[in-house]
Design an enzyme around this catalytic site. Structure first.
Site, mmCIF file in Angstrom:
data_model
loop_
_atom_site.group_PDB
_atom_site.id
_atom_site.type_symbol
_atom_site.label_atom_id
_atom_site.label_comp_id
_atom_site.label_asym_id
_atom_site.label_seq_id
_atom_site.Cartn_x
_atom_site.Cartn_y
_atom_site.Cartn_z
ATOM 1 N N GLY A 160 -1.339 0.726 28.465
ATOM 2 C CA GLY A 160 -0.504 -0.058 27.551
ATOM 3 C C GLY A 160 -1.394 -0.627 26.446
ATOM 4 O O GLY A 160 -2.440 -0.066 26.108
ATOM 5 N N ILE A 242 -10.042 -5.087 34.703
ATOM 6 C CA ILE A 242 -9.736 -6.300 33.913
ATOM 7 C C ILE A 242 -8.271 -6.685 34.129
ATOM 8 O O ILE A 242 -7.725 -7.488 33.367
ATOM 9 C CB ILE A 242 -10.016 -6.106 32.401
ATOM 10 C CG1 ILE A 242 -9.486 -4.766 31.881
ATOM 11 C CG2 ILE A 242 -11.508 -6.180 32.112
ATOM 12 C CD1 ILE A 242 -8.035 -4.686 31.643
ATOM 13 N N HIS A 292 -12.579 -14.052 35.833
ATOM 14 C CA HIS A 292 -11.271 -13.882 35.175
ATOM 15 C C HIS A 292 -11.224 -14.623 33.827
ATOM 16 O O HIS A 292 -10.469 -15.581 33.659
ATOM 17 C CB HIS A 292 -10.125 -14.368 36.091
ATOM 18 C CG HIS A 292 -8.789 -13.789 35.721
ATOM 19 N ND1 HIS A 292 -7.778 -13.583 36.617
ATOM 20 C CD2 HIS A 292 -8.290 -13.374 34.514
ATOM 21 C CE1 HIS A 292 -6.715 -13.070 35.996
ATOM 22 N NE2 HIS A 292 -7.011 -12.938 34.707
ATOM 23 N N ILE A 293 -12.027 -14.124 32.903
ATOM 24 C CA ILE A 293 -12.115 -14.780 31.587
ATOM 25 C C ILE A 293 -11.685 -13.842 30.448
ATOM 26 O O ILE A 293 -12.038 -14.059 29.299
ATOM 27 C CB ILE A 293 -13.547 -15.302 31.318
ATOM 28 C CG1 ILE A 293 -14.602 -14.200 31.540
ATOM 29 C CG2 ILE A 293 -13.853 -16.520 32.178
ATOM 30 C CD1 ILE A 293 -16.003 -14.575 31.063
#
Ligand SMILES: O=CC(=O)O
Length: 326
Positions: A160, A242, A292-293
């Protein structure tokens, strides 16, 4: 005391950027939670009687919260791209529109993905540990050799907006091919733009030098990167995630990395989050792990708050949201 404003909106986090809050305040009375991390009891108390909610953070959005709000609740927007913490069937059953904030975070997440891809393929974490441990051995000619990005095949699991933004960045790295696995084929023009070819999952695993996970977490994607999948990958392959930690079976990834069944991994997401500092994954030389940045830049978070606020306002006005989640 009445503020004369038509709607009452709850913002579930004290650190939501001001841009979104200011937008909401033009038309609504805004109540904002004060605790970090979010205190569920405070949330359930403050949500009572509100018309709209800007739901920031990954706190479960479920029947309990909707019941606590009451039947007048008519508009909710998450301030995130992923909505795996939302009980979507329950919201749909109650006919409550839900917005989210994809797109605006594509570039920030894509930048980070490229960073992880380089870090994992060129052994940044292991190299840093060598310095820390006084093991600098560059008298060996083949010390800390990594994988090349040029002429590589990059496989996207999910293609996506984020996947495409990563492919766009990687086109500057002289890669050879882009493969992708998705449920539906992307538009022909997008395939042409990135020289991308849709393949089945097994081909993606077997043919990719780099695999980038950029898909939502669903019951179909949960745990799909498991030992069976790792065994189909090249020994030299680098895995980047990610998206969401639970798409990967983390115990089996640990084994695959530990035994050098695959070369390395770069992970911005883990299972669970927060990851314990004692987690065995962190003992590995060939795992680059971040907390998780992906969307953590000033501009991106401000944009996310603006989109989420527009979503809430449009839902309150009975209009289609800017970024509807369904
Ligand atoms: O992970 C971040 C998001 O879904 O926005």
């Amino acid at each position: 005391m009445s503020t004369g404003k038509a709607f009452k909106v709850l913002v579930t986090h004290p650190e939501v950027p001001q841009q979104g809050i200011d937008l909401l305040k033009q038309n609504c009375e805004v109540i904002q939670l004060q605790s970090v991390p979010i205190n569920r009891a405070e949330l359930l108390e403050k949500i009572r009687g509100v018309d709209g909610v800007l739901w920031a953070g990954h706190e479960p959005l479920n029947a309990e919260a909707l019941d606590a709000a009451g039947p007048q609740l008519k508009s909710i927007s998450a301030m995130s791209a992923g909505i795996d913490f939302v009980d979507v069937p329950e919201l749909k059953r109650r006919k409550i529109p839900l917005g989210h904030t994809p797109t605006v975070l594509n570039t920030a997440v894509a930048d980070l993905a490229v960073g992880l891809l380089i870090a994992a393929s060129r052994r940044f974490h292991e190299g840093r540990k060598k310095i820390d441990n006084d093991q600098w051995e560059n008298y060996h000619l083949n010390w800390l050799l990594g994988q090349d990005i040029r002429d590589s095949t990059v496989g996207f699991y999910g293609f996506g907006g984020i996947g495409q933004a990563i492919a766009k960045r990687l086109s500057g790295f002289d890669i050879d091919k882009v493969l992708y696995t998705t449920r539906r084929r992307v538009h022909k023009e997008i395939e042409e733009e990135y020289n991308a070819k849709k393949v089945d999952f097994d081909t993606l695993l077997a043919d990719s030098d780099f695999i980038v996970i950029a898909s939502p977490l669903t019951k179909d994607t949960q745990g799909i990167f498991n030992a069976t999948a790792f065994n189909k990958m090249k020994k030299s392959a680098v895995l980047i995630n990610i998206a969401r930690g639970k798409i990967v079976n983390q115990d089996e990834l640990y084994e695959a990395l530990k035994s050098n069944r695959i070369f390395s991994a770069g992970l911005d997401v883990t299972d669970p989050e927060p990851l314990s500092p004692k987690d065995k994954l962190l003992t590995l030389d060939n795992a680059v792990v971040l907390p998780h940045i992906g969307s953590a830049t000033n501009r991106t978070r401000a944009d996310m708050s603006t989109i989420a606020a527009h979503n809430v306002l449009r839902g309150l006005a009975g209009e289609p949201m800017l970024s509807p989640a369904y």
